[in-house]
Design a protein around this motif. Structure first.
Motif, mmCIF file in Angstrom:
data_model
loop_
_atom_site.group_PDB
_atom_site.id
_atom_site.type_symbol
_atom_site.label_atom_id
_atom_site.label_comp_id
_atom_site.label_asym_id
_atom_site.label_seq_id
_atom_site.Cartn_x
_atom_site.Cartn_y
_atom_site.Cartn_z
ATOM 1 N N PHE A 156 1.204 -0.900 -0.125
ATOM 2 C CA PHE A 156 -0.879 0.138 0.121
ATOM 3 C C PHE A 156 0.866 1.735 -0.118
ATOM 4 O O PHE A 156 0.647 2.035 -0.829
ATOM 5 N N GLY A 157 2.046 1.085 1.066
ATOM 6 C CA GLY A 157 2.665 2.748 1.023
ATOM 7 C C GLY A 157 3.329 2.617 -0.186
ATOM 8 O O GLY A 157 3.349 3.593 -1.359
ATOM 9 N N GLU A 182 3.183 1.583 -2.641
ATOM 10 C CA GLU A 182 2.136 2.196 -4.449
ATOM 11 C C GLU A 182 1.880 3.230 -4.307
ATOM 12 O O GLU A 182 2.148 4.035 -5.382
ATOM 13 N N ILE A 183 1.391 3.852 -3.381
ATOM 14 C CA ILE A 183 1.085 5.202 -3.097
ATOM 15 C C ILE A 183 2.046 6.162 -3.597
ATOM 16 O O ILE A 183 2.241 7.330 -4.861
ATOM 17 N N LYS A 237 4.611 5.363 -5.650
ATOM 18 C CA LYS A 237 4.449 4.863 -6.980
ATOM 19 C C LYS A 237 5.852 4.466 -7.563
ATOM 20 O O LYS A 237 6.563 4.953 -8.333
ATOM 21 N N ARG A 278 6.916 -1.578 -9.712
ATOM 22 C CA ARG A 278 6.528 -2.488 -9.725
ATOM 23 C C ARG A 278 7.411 -3.476 -9.436
ATOM 24 O O ARG A 278 7.401 -4.529 -8.565
ATOM 25 N N ASN A 299 7.285 1.382 4.375
ATOM 26 C CA ASN A 299 7.321 2.372 3.813
ATOM 27 C C ASN A 299 8.683 3.348 3.926
ATOM 28 O O ASN A 299 8.868 4.720 3.848
#
Lengths: 382, 275
Positions: A99-100, A102-103, A105, A108, A151
């Motif tokens: 989640f973190g 991905e936020i 950016k 992958r 994160n």
């Protein structure tokens, strides 16, 4: 060591209720620091001030040298592990941890790598596709840790993270958290009301009550040299008794005179004396440096017996491995280094003797006593 | 699992109820759909269905439009409501439910007096010199009736999900780096999907099969499948065709709901609503 967080004169109020009062605290980089105190003491609010969920009414929050009062939570390099984990139940384990990143950016490939590193760190390899609801409490806890650490925070905030786990698992997780902290080399700020947890995990313990810091120190300092009756009572068991300092190294309480290691008080100054229950030796009546009392109760605790002794109406607690009978009169010998002398404080006399263990029992029949006040903090988070 | 006697006894009334009022009517619908007037097996009624396909399509379209409008009206309202003070929430929920205490027919009927040629709205408009406008009998009036009547069924389930949403989830999302929009997209909205789905179901189904709203606000000029079915029973006295149409409608609605649920649950498992 380098300061990573500096809280300067922080005050937080909810209406008339002052939750934090002029709090000053700095936290060193890579430190495991624990905020310890009873519910309503302001420890969670302190954490939320650092995370950015609570804006202080006055004072400055300094993070890595910059004042961050106006920085919203999502832009702070701190991450939180919430009391009940707050995992996203609509996502699987992988997506929770990703989640973190991905936020932020991340690519992958990078995300995949972070997730698998984190899963390895918390020993949950192969759990990527599992749904949150299919995990046990301990596993959910680990996912929460992995999600927060993914994160790459500079500071990890932990809000009573082990509260929902059972005793044995809690002990394992304590060890593991400590190991993770060492390995990641980041600052942990840990909130708990469990004094044993605080003592066994922390580099530094901050004891809080009524929105104020009572004492900051290493676990040993806090236990051996409590600054006031509150700290002495909250950390471990202690007999806290009114005493008079006759001279340097000489104190009297319970009608007897004792040698002690404390000095620098005025002559005949009224003080609080702390004696830990495990430091009292049961001896024959009439020996020097001893008190005489009558045993009122004996409880088997496994490791030791917990014996309550009535000394002139003040109930003392003794922990000993020897069995003694209720009703027997005994002598209680106390060594000089077992006595710790504290200045009188607002807490003096409040904790009394061992007639009752809990604060609640002290007030249980008092209709005018306001419990709500204690719980206000928990309710006014929003 | 073994069940004790009291559990079994407690279940009995419900079983009787289901058999009497759910299974038996369903069986009757099936019976009529596959027989002719004489009671003999026949596919005659079913074979007439294709000529009604356009009406089916129109009904689903009307239902979908009304549902979408309901959703866009309800979600922001329910969201704001869930953030309001507790006392305000209680009052507002009361106000949302208040119209439901009044009879559905009366509520729809009252819209006729508002929208009619010499109704309240036209009277009001005439103050500004606007000539009388035809509202009744337009698709707009029918959709309005649907939205008005079924709006609470969309608001309440969404509100109920949103108000139970754990605030620490929102904080966790912020903590992990989400701004407000991302918090909504990635956490709040996906977690409110169950409420949205039940709201959509509860609005869409009655909208598709309604006949009263089209009769009154559509002035009989807009024929939806509900009207056709009602006509078979009330006027044409053709129970067999009516039952066949009902059966097909039921299947179509089931398919629609199935598709929606699949869409919803794949969101839940896949999780990734990318931004």
């Amino acid at each position: 060591m380098e300061k990573i967080i500096d809280l300067r004169n922080i005050t937080v109020k909810y209406g008339d209720n002052t939750v934090l009062e002029d709090l000053n605290l700095y936290i060193n980089s890579k430190e495991f620091i624990t905020l310890l105190g009873p519910s309503g003491c302001g420890k969670t609010t302190t954490l939320r001030v650092i995370a950015g969920f609570v804006e202080p009414d006055s004072g400055e929050v300094v993070f890595e040298g910059k004042v961050i009062n106006d920085v919203p939570p999502h832009k702070r390099r701190v991450n939180t592990i919430f009391q009940r984990y707050a995992l996203f139940s609509h996502m699987n384990v992988y997506d929770n941890i990703a989640f973190g990143p991905e936020i932020q950016k991340k690519s992958r490939k990078e995300i995949d790598q972070t997730v698998s590193e984190m899963l390895e760190l918390v020993n949950l390899k192969g759990f990527e596709k599992r749904s949150i609801d299919s995990l046990s409490g301990g596993q959910q806890q680990r996912v929460a840790i992995a999600r927060a650490l993914a994160n790459k925070p500079h500071v990890l905030l932990l809000d009573e993270p082990l509260g929902a786990l059972d005793l044995k698992l809690r002990k394992d997780m304590q060890k593991e958290l400590k190991a993770i902290q060492k390995r990641m080399g980041i600052t942990f700020i840990y909130v708990t009301h469990d004094q044993e947890e605080a003592l066994s995990m922390s580099d530094t313990v901050v004891v809080m009550d009524k929105g104020k810091i009572q004492q900051i120190g290493t676990p040993e300092d806090i236990y051996n040299e409590p600054v006031n009756a509150f700290v002495a009572d909250f950390i471990g068991e202690s007999n806290i008794v009114d005493a008079v300092m006759l001279d340097d190294y000489k104190v009297t309480f319970g009608g007897s005179v004792f040698k002690c290691l404390d000095f620098g008080f005025e002559k005949n100054e009224v003080v609080d004396a702390v004696v830990r229950p495990e430091d009292i030796k049961i001896v024959e009546i009439g020996k020097p440096a001893s008190l005489t009392g009558k045993i009122t109760s004996v409880t088997f605790k496994g490791v030791h017996f917990e014996i309550l002794v009535d000394v002139k109406g003040f109930i003392w607690m003794i922990q000993t491995t020897e069995y003694h009978e209720v009703g027997k009169s005994i002598g209680m010998y106390i060594e000089p280094d077992a006595i710790h002398i504290m200045k009188r404080s607002e807490y003096s006399g409040e904790f009394g003797d061992y007639s009752y263990f809990s604060d609640e029992m002290d007030h249980i029949s008092d209709a005018t006593y306001n419990w709500e006040e204690e719980e206000n903090e928990a309710k006014s988070f929003d | 699992m073994k069940q004790n006697l009291s559990t079994k006894l407690l279940r009995q009334p419900y079983i009787v109820w289901s058999v009497l009022f759910i299974l038996a009517p369903l069986a009757m619908v099936c019976y009529y759909a596959f027989t002719d007037k004489s009671g003999a097996f026949s596919l005659n009624s079913i074979s007439q269905i294709p000529s009604y396909l356009s009406v089916f399509g129109k009904s689903i379209l009307y239902g979908a439009v009304a549902t979408v409008i309901c959703f866009f009206l309800s979600y922001p309202f329910a969201y704001a409501l869930s953030k309001a003070k507790l006392s305000a929430q209680k009052t507002m929920v009361m106000l949302v439910m208040l119209p439901m205490w009044m009879n559905f027919l009366i509520r729809t009927y009252s819209w006729m007096t508002i929208l009619g040629r010499s109704g309240l709205l036209n009277k009001f408009l005439s103050l500004f010199g606007v000539e009388s406008i035809k509202f009744l009998g337009t698709p707009g009036a029918v959709i309005l009736g649907m939205v008005y009547n079924f709006l609470p069924y969309m608001i309440l389930p969404i509100y109920s999900v949103l108000s139970k949403l754990d605030n620490s989830l929102i904080e966790a999302a912020k903590d992990l780096g989400c701004n407000r929009l991302q918090v909504f997209k990635r956490v709040v909205f996906p977690l409110s999907l169950p409420g949205i789905l039940s709201g959509v179901t509860m609005v869409f189904v009655p909208c598709v099969s309604t006949f009263y709203i089209t009769q009154k606000l559509g002035n009989g000029q807009i024929m939806l499948i509900g009207d056709i079915i009602e006509m078979q029973f009330q006027q044409a006295n053709n129970y067999n065709l009516g039952a066949a149409l009902s059966l097909v409608l039921m299947v179509l609605i089931l398919i629609c709901i199935g598709v929606m649920n699949r869409f919803g649950s794949s969101e839940e498992n896949g999780g990734a609503l990318y931004i």
